[in-house]
Design a protein around this motif. Structure first.
Motif, PDB file in Angstrom:
ATOM      1  N   UNK A  96       8.479  14.472   1.284  1.00 36.84           N
ATOM      2  CA  UNK A  96       9.284  13.254   1.145  1.00 36.84           C
ATOM      3  C   UNK A  96       8.435  12.232   0.399  1.00 36.84           C
ATOM      4  N   UNK A  97       8.886  11.866  -0.791  1.00 42.37           N
ATOM      5  CA  UNK A  97       8.196  10.829  -1.572  1.00 42.37           C
ATOM      6  C   UNK A  97       9.006   9.543  -1.412  1.00 42.37           C
ATOM      7  N   UNK A  98       8.430   8.579  -0.699  1.00 40.66           N
ATOM      8  CA  UNK A  98       9.167   7.338  -0.436  1.00 40.66           C
ATOM      9  C   UNK A  98       9.149   6.390  -1.640  1.00 40.66           C
TER      10      UNK A  98
ATOM     11  N   UNK B 269       0.939   7.425  -8.069  1.00 40.36           N
ATOM     12  CA  UNK B 269       0.026   7.127  -6.950  1.00 40.36           C
ATOM     13  C   UNK B 269      -0.822   5.889  -7.230  1.00 40.36           C
ATOM     14  N   UNK B 270      -1.273   5.747  -8.516  1.00 43.80           N
ATOM     15  CA  UNK B 270      -2.117   4.590  -8.840  1.00 43.80           C
ATOM     16  C   UNK B 270      -1.351   3.292  -8.691  1.00 43.80           C
ATOM     17  N   UNK B 271      -0.104   3.300  -9.192  1.00 41.65           N
ATOM     18  CA  UNK B 271       0.711   2.076  -9.101  1.00 41.65           C
ATOM     19  C   UNK B 271       0.968   1.730  -7.637  1.00 41.65           C
ATOM     20  N   UNK B 272       1.191   2.750  -6.821  1.00 44.80           N
ATOM     21  CA  UNK B 272       1.449   2.484  -5.397  1.00 44.80           C
ATOM     22  C   UNK B 272       0.189   1.923  -4.725  1.00 44.80           C
TER      23      UNK B 272
ATOM     24  N   UNK C  86       6.180   4.875  11.837  1.00 41.65           N
ATOM     25  CA  UNK C  86       6.292   6.341  11.792  1.00 41.65           C
ATOM     26  C   UNK C  86       5.221   6.934  10.873  1.00 41.65           C
ATOM     27  N   UNK C  87       5.085   6.352   9.693  1.00 49.16           N
ATOM     28  CA  UNK C  87       4.112   6.889   8.731  1.00 49.16           C
ATOM     29  C   UNK C  87       2.696   6.766   9.304  1.00 49.16           C
ATOM     30  N   UNK C  88       2.386   5.606   9.871  1.00 48.80           N
ATOM     31  CA  UNK C  88       1.030   5.399  10.404  1.00 48.80           C
ATOM     32  C   UNK C  88       0.764   6.304  11.607  1.00 48.80           C
TER      33      UNK C  88
ATOM     34  N   UNK D 103       0.377   9.361   2.184  1.00 51.07           N
ATOM     35  CA  UNK D 103       1.502   9.712   3.070  1.00 51.07           C
ATOM     36  C   UNK D 103       2.818   9.156   2.536  1.00 51.07           C
ATOM     37  N   UNK D 104       2.758   8.025   1.867  1.00 50.58           N
ATOM     38  CA  UNK D 104       4.006   7.455   1.330  1.00 50.58           C
ATOM     39  C   UNK D 104       4.502   8.237   0.108  1.00 50.58           C
ATOM     40  N   UNK D 105       3.573   8.913  -0.598  1.00 47.33           N
ATOM     41  CA  UNK D 105       3.973   9.722  -1.760  1.00 47.33           C
ATOM     42  C   UNK D 105       4.233  11.175  -1.381  1.00 47.33           C
TER      43      UNK D 105
END
Ligand SMILES: Cc1cc2nc3c(=O)[nH]c(=O)nc-3n(C[C@H](O)[C@H](O)[C@H](O)COP(=O)(O)OP(=O)(O)OC[C@H]3O[C@@H](n4cnc5c(N)ncnc54)[C@H](O)[C@@H]3O)c2cc1C
Length: 408
Positions: free
Chosen positions: A266-268, A274-277, A307-309, A334-336
């Motif tokens: 799941x990519x949120x 990834x760099x921009x995030x 949830x993610x943490x 985890x967010x990506x």
């Protein structure tokens, strides 16, 4: 039934059977339509959320699946998008266009499509028999005999088996069509549910129930992406639903029915690399006093940071300044790439379509006649062809029904 005309029995009054009946009647046949339920087109009435996504502007083989998806090329060369549009317009159903090339009746009402098809069938003299389940088909010396559950016998010159699949059982879908095809000697690939939500056993994810988020979902098997969709995801109390989950469900379920164990990424933040995030997160972490969970509230919906943490083992209350570089990178990762393992496929009760079905190599695409059982034509979702969401399944049902009807 008048004996002077060719007699044709259509088994199943759904999308494919109705069109087959109309075309067979137009070809001058005497047609009798057997429907096991109390009304025609019960599934058709709820298609497209009640709006009936009849077809799509972009009809080609890449949207179809099965052991031989190229079979559809032969079908659409004979009765494709233009023929379908002409046919519906000729019976008083003009179109309007929705997102992604989806075509709907201008009424935006599936029930009107059923009513008009039924009216046109009756107007052409099709004899519609409701509550008539065909239990047996026998092929003998140039004719076909049907035996119903009530033990009535009907002798006809040919038959169209348009009994559909076992998907969406609440509306009476069953394995009846497969059983009839098998009894005639056909090979049937074991059906499995497609276009349906996915169960994700990870309990923490269930806390997101009700949240909709534009994710990119990727189904991954042995390190390779086997399906991907970037649309809305709906988090549920058991896993994920919404268009993105429905779209990748076929590949996930197909792998699982083979005993493989796919993963879902799941990519949120699908529109950010990834760099921009990481830069975005860094900008949120200027204030070192904020609890790290709270610091994410400007970019995620409530409940999502926790949830993610939780899954990566970081305390939501930890002040940002206490987070190590490794922990910060882990949050971005985890967010990506939030990896989950799907549980057992959900059942046919929720499936929009069934993948699998009658082997199309045993069917003549020019007529839909079986190569195994002469005089029996097989159409629609009962065949081992399933399409993507977006009008592709109905298009296959209309096309194969029309070809079988015209071949009478
Ligand atoms: C909720 C939902 C929404 C959908 N929305 C869309 C959409 O918008 N666009 C799209 O392209 N596809 C959609 N689909 C898929 C589409 O409805 C099917 O692919 C299509 O209806 C298949 O047509 P068919 O004629 O092969 O089968 P069906 O339409 O299922 O018709 C088969 C008929 O045969 C009857 N039957 C079965 N066995 C017997 C027997 N032994 N004797 C007599 N009668 C029998 C059944 O009762 C049924 O009426 C949707 C499906 C669902 C469940």
């Amino acid at each position: 039934m008048r004996k002077s005309k060719k007699t044709v029995a259509v088994i199943g009054g759904g999308a494919s059977g109705l069109v087959a009946a109309l075309f067979a009647a137009d070809a001058g046949c005497s047609v009798v339509l057997f429907e096991k339920q109390k009304a025609l087109g019960r599934k058709l009435r709820i298609t497209g959320n009640g709006r009936c996504n009849i077809t799509n502007r972009d009809i080609d083989a890449t949207h179809y699946h099965g052991h031989n998806p190229m079979f559809v090329k032969n079908i659409f060369a004979r009765f494709g998008l233009d023929a379908t549009i002409d046919f519906f317009e000729s019976i008083g159903i003009p179109f309007c266009e929705g997102e992604g090339g989806r075509l709907y009746p201008a009424s935006l009402q599936a029930s009107s499509v059923v009513k008009i098809l039924e009216y046109e069938a009756r107007r052409r003299g099709v004899d519609v028999l409701l509550h008539r389940k065909v239990d047996r088909i026998e092929v003998s010396g140039g004719g076909v005999r049907l035996i119903t559950a009530g033990k009535e016998e009907f002798d006809v010159d040919s038959a169209v088996l348009a009994a559909g699949s076992c998907a969406y059982s609440p509306l009476g879908a069953s394995r009846s069509g497969y059983e009839l095809a098998i009894s005639l000697g056909h090979r049937v690939y074991e059906p499995f549910p497609s276009i349906l939500p996915l169960t994700i056993p990870l309990k923490a994810l269930h806390r997101l129930e009700g949240i909709k988020w534009d994710c990119r979902l990727s189904a991954i098997l042995d390190g390779k992406i086997i399906a991907q969709s970037e649309e809305e995801t709906l988090f549920t109390r058991y896993g994920i639903s919404g268009p993105a989950a429905l779209e990748i469900s076929r590949a996930v379920n197909e792998a699982m029915t083979r005993g493989a164990i796919p993963e879902v990424n799941i990519d949120f933040f699908p529109r950010m690399d990834s760099n921009a995030l990481m830069s975005l997160l860094d900008s949120l972490w200027d204030d070192g006093d904020r609890p790290i969970g709270f610091s994410l509230l400007g970019i995620l919906k409530e409940r999502m940071p926790a949830v993610v943490l939780h899954v990566i083992g970081i305390d939501t209350e930890m002040p940002v300044r206490a987070a190590t570089a490794a922990q910060r990178s882990a949050i971005a990762a985890a967010l990506k790439d939030f990896r989950v393992v799907p549980g057992e496929p959900r059942g046919f009760g929720e499936a929009v379509v069934a993948a699998g079905g009658v082997d199309v190599d045993q069917i003549h695409p020019a007529t839909m006649e079986s190569k195994i059982a002469r005089g029996v034509h097989i159409t629609g979702e009962l065949l081992d062809i399933d399409g993507d969401s977006g009008g592709y399944n109905l298009q296959f049902a209309w096309s194969t029904g029309a070809i079988a009807g015209m071949a009478q």
